[in-house]
Design a protein around this motif. Structure first.
Motif, PDB file in Angstrom:
ATOM      1  N   LYS A 169       3.305   4.232   3.536  1.00 29.02           N
ATOM      2  CA  LYS A 169       2.392   5.355   3.322  1.00 29.02           C
ATOM      3  C   LYS A 169       1.004   4.875   2.882  1.00 29.02           C
ATOM      4  O   LYS A 169      -0.004   5.540   3.158  1.00 29.02           O
ATOM      5  CB  LYS A 169       2.970   6.309   2.280  1.00 29.02           C
ATOM      6  CG  LYS A 169       4.200   7.071   2.760  1.00 29.02           C
ATOM      7  CD  LYS A 169       3.857   8.014   3.895  1.00 29.02           C
ATOM      8  CE  LYS A 169       5.027   8.872   4.304  1.00 29.02           C
ATOM      9  NZ  LYS A 169       4.676   9.814   5.416  1.00 29.02           N
ATOM     10  N   VAL A 170       0.945   3.736   2.211  1.00 24.73           N
ATOM     11  CA  VAL A 170      -0.352   3.147   1.883  1.00 24.73           C
ATOM     12  C   VAL A 170      -1.081   2.740   3.161  1.00 24.73           C
ATOM     13  O   VAL A 170      -2.299   2.911   3.278  1.00 24.73           O
ATOM     14  CB  VAL A 170      -0.182   1.945   0.934  1.00 24.73           C
ATOM     15  CG1 VAL A 170      -1.469   1.144   0.821  1.00 24.73           C
ATOM     16  CG2 VAL A 170       0.252   2.424  -0.450  1.00 24.73           C
ATOM     17  N   VAL A 171      -0.344   2.221   4.119  1.00 24.69           N
ATOM     18  CA  VAL A 171      -0.959   1.863   5.411  1.00 24.69           C
ATOM     19  C   VAL A 171      -1.512   3.113   6.087  1.00 24.69           C
ATOM     20  O   VAL A 171      -2.616   3.079   6.660  1.00 24.69           O
ATOM     21  CB  VAL A 171       0.058   1.137   6.304  1.00 24.69           C
ATOM     22  CG1 VAL A 171      -0.480   0.977   7.727  1.00 24.69           C
ATOM     23  CG2 VAL A 171       0.410  -0.225   5.717  1.00 24.69           C
ATOM     24  N   GLU A 172      -0.780   4.221   6.009  1.00 28.37           N
ATOM     25  CA  GLU A 172      -1.303   5.478   6.557  1.00 28.37           C
ATOM     26  C   GLU A 172      -2.601   5.873   5.844  1.00 28.37           C
ATOM     27  O   GLU A 172      -3.563   6.331   6.488  1.00 28.37           O
ATOM     28  CB  GLU A 172      -0.268   6.593   6.409  1.00 28.37           C
ATOM     29  CG  GLU A 172       0.950   6.448   7.318  1.00 28.37           C
ATOM     30  CD  GLU A 172       1.919   7.604   7.154  1.00 28.37           C
ATOM     31  OE1 GLU A 172       1.563   8.602   6.485  1.00 28.37           O
ATOM     32  OE2 GLU A 172       3.036   7.504   7.697  1.00 28.37           O
ATOM     33  N   ALA A 173      -2.632   5.720   4.528  1.00 33.49           N
ATOM     34  CA  ALA A 173      -3.848   6.031   3.781  1.00 33.49           C
ATOM     35  C   ALA A 173      -4.994   5.118   4.208  1.00 33.49           C
ATOM     36  O   ALA A 173      -6.146   5.556   4.304  1.00 33.49           O
ATOM     37  CB  ALA A 173      -3.583   5.898   2.279  1.00 33.49           C
ATOM     38  N   ALA A 174      -4.690   3.863   4.455  1.00 30.37           N
ATOM     39  CA  ALA A 174      -5.723   2.918   4.899  1.00 30.37           C
ATOM     40  C   ALA A 174      -6.299   3.343   6.243  1.00 30.37           C
ATOM     41  O   ALA A 174      -7.518   3.271   6.465  1.00 30.37           O
ATOM     42  CB  ALA A 174      -5.141   1.517   4.979  1.00 30.37           C
ATOM     43  N   ARG A 175      -5.436   3.760   7.135  1.00 31.27           N
ATOM     44  CA  ARG A 175      -5.926   4.242   8.449  1.00 31.27           C
ATOM     45  C   ARG A 175      -6.801   5.482   8.260  1.00 31.27           C
ATOM     46  O   ARG A 175      -7.837   5.632   8.927  1.00 31.27           O
ATOM     47  CB  ARG A 175      -4.742   4.550   9.362  1.00 31.27           C
ATOM     48  CG  ARG A 175      -3.986   3.321   9.842  1.00 31.27           C
ATOM     49  CD  ARG A 175      -3.080   3.676  11.007  1.00 31.27           C
ATOM     50  NE  ARG A 175      -2.441   2.494  11.577  1.00 31.27           N
ATOM     51  CZ  ARG A 175      -1.176   2.138  11.344  1.00 31.27           C
ATOM     52  NH1 ARG A 175      -0.406   2.879  10.548  1.00 31.27           N
ATOM     53  NH2 ARG A 175      -0.668   1.048  11.895  1.00 31.27           N
ATOM     54  N   GLU A 176      -6.397   6.374   7.355  1.00 33.37           N
ATOM     55  CA  GLU A 176      -7.205   7.564   7.084  1.00 33.37           C
ATOM     56  C   GLU A 176      -8.568   7.163   6.531  1.00 33.37           C
ATOM     57  O   GLU A 176      -9.602   7.700   6.947  1.00 33.37           O
ATOM     58  CB  GLU A 176      -6.476   8.474   6.094  1.00 33.37           C
ATOM     59  CG  GLU A 176      -7.264   9.724   5.744  1.00 33.37           C
ATOM     60  CD  GLU A 176      -6.595  10.579   4.680  1.00 33.37           C
ATOM     61  OE1 GLU A 176      -7.102  11.687   4.432  1.00 33.37           O
ATOM     62  OE2 GLU A 176      -5.593  10.135   4.080  1.00 33.37           O
ATOM     63  N   ALA A 193     -12.289  10.275  -2.946  1.00 37.22           N
ATOM     64  CA  ALA A 193     -12.902   9.653  -1.765  1.00 37.22           C
ATOM     65  C   ALA A 193     -12.551  10.348  -0.452  1.00 37.22           C
ATOM     66  O   ALA A 193     -13.461  10.700   0.319  1.00 37.22           O
ATOM     67  CB  ALA A 193     -12.547   8.166  -1.715  1.00 37.22           C
ATOM     68  N   PRO A 194     -11.287  10.559  -0.104  1.00 38.53           N
ATOM     69  CA  PRO A 194     -11.016  11.174   1.206  1.00 38.53           C
ATOM     70  C   PRO A 194     -11.512  12.604   1.313  1.00 38.53           C
ATOM     71  O   PRO A 194     -12.058  13.005   2.351  1.00 38.53           O
ATOM     72  CB  PRO A 194      -9.495  11.082   1.350  1.00 38.53           C
ATOM     73  CG  PRO A 194      -8.972  10.901  -0.034  1.00 38.53           C
ATOM     74  CD  PRO A 194     -10.033  10.183  -0.796  1.00 38.53           C
TER      75      PRO A 194
END
Length: 334
Positions: free
Chosen positions: A65-72, A325-326
């Protein structure tokens, strides 16, 4: 010196506020998604996304899920993500060895992000508190509870080298031990990590605004004593300049003021004095106040979010670590 102005009515300051177009033309400071570093909490498991009760809208995430956040983050134009681990209690020890374990949560998440989103900068945290059974940023002397400096610095160097080897782009020493920037910089150079940047938490205050963060990383209730022997006295301002000067001299590339909003005067003094890349951390307590009030309908969430972030730019910051941030990037991107 302020310019001499013609008296009213020749001067009407409201003229430049009369329309959105004129307000845009005369705006002094601008926000962009490129101003943000997004702090993210990582925990063990798979497909885990759990909200932190004291930080509405902020979650602990498993590595996937951190990787998903990174992509976002990359898709929104946010240039960097900062990792903070929620370490299992069974891995917290007196010697804090998990801090430099190549397979700890932070290092696994770093490698996963750099493989999936290589263009995104990964920032990591250097301090022992996520791994310390005593909850302190450094080793605790048993005889009197004092957090020792030099032995802690040796451990922080090992932690930093572990993070650099995992692929971290920016290392953020947040511990406030004396001499750690020079020691970490020398070790990074010796090990060939010449392009790893140090964003030093140079002026980190012993603040009560960190409470929700300790919930987020599982440190609430674990802390023995307080952190006043190594974090700054909130009454001090000149000391912050001395600490920033020292860290820049020892090899810091960027400097941090933490917390943010209660210390905007420090941000301005640091930027004016040194001209170095200057950042602030809009910490968990600051976020929780605004997000909690917005969730209860007491404040306009979007407006206070953007107003608070603009305050950092007005105070001279080049960027800000913020849990907003997002959400802020989405607003700025329209």
């Amino acid at each position: 010196m302020q310019p001499v102005q013609a008296p009213f009515p020749a001067t009407r300051h409201r003229r430049t506020r009369a329309s959105a177009a004129l307000r845009a033309l005369t705006q002094e400071n601008m926000l962009s998604p490129a101003d943000f570093i997004w702090p993210v909490f990582v925990r063990d498991g798979e497909n885990v996304l759990e909200e932190i009760p004291s930080m509405p809208g902020v979650h602990r995430r498993s590595v996937d899920k951190v990787v998903e956040a990174a992509r976002e983050a990359a898709s929104l134009g946010i240039p960097a993500i900062c990792l903070f681990p929620y370490t299992a209690p069974s891995l917290k020890t007196k010697d804090c060895a998990e801090a430099w374990n190549p397979e700890n949560l932070s290092n696994r998440a770093t490698r996963a992000i750099k493989e999936a989103v290589p263009e995104l900068a990964v920032m990591t945290d250097v301090a022992l508190d996520p791994y310390n059974i005593d909850g302190q940023d450094g080793f605790v002397r048993e005889s009197d509870g004092y957090v020792v400096n030099d032995e802690t610095v040796e451990a922080l160097v090992k932690q930093a080298l572990s993070q650099a080897a995992a692929g971290a782009d920016i290392i953020g020493p947040s511990d406030m031990m004396d001499g750690r920037i020079g020691a970490i910089r020398a070790a990074l150079e010796a090990e060939g990590h010449r392009n790893v940047s140090l964003l030093s938490y140079s002026a980190k205050y012993a603040s009560a605004f960190y409470g929700p963060f300790r919930d987020a990383v599982g440190a609430s209730g674990a802390l023995k004593g307080d952190k006043t022997t190594y974090q700054m006295n909130p009454a001090n301002s000149d000391e912050a300049l001395r600490l920033v000067a020292r860290d820049l001299q020892e090899g810091a590339d960027m400097v941090m003021v933490k917390p943010g909003m209660p210390y905007l005067d420090i941000c301005r003094r640091v930027k004016d004095a040194f001209g170095a890349p200057t950042y602030a951390y809009q910490v968990s307590g600051e976020y929780a106040m605004l997000a909690g009030a917005a969730r209860n309908g007491w404040l306009d969430g979007d407006r206070v979010m953007m107003e608070s972030l603009m305050a950092f730019k007005r105070a001279g910051c080049d960027g800000v670590l913020t849990y907003f941030a997002p959400a802020a990037a989405r607003l700025l991107n329209g």
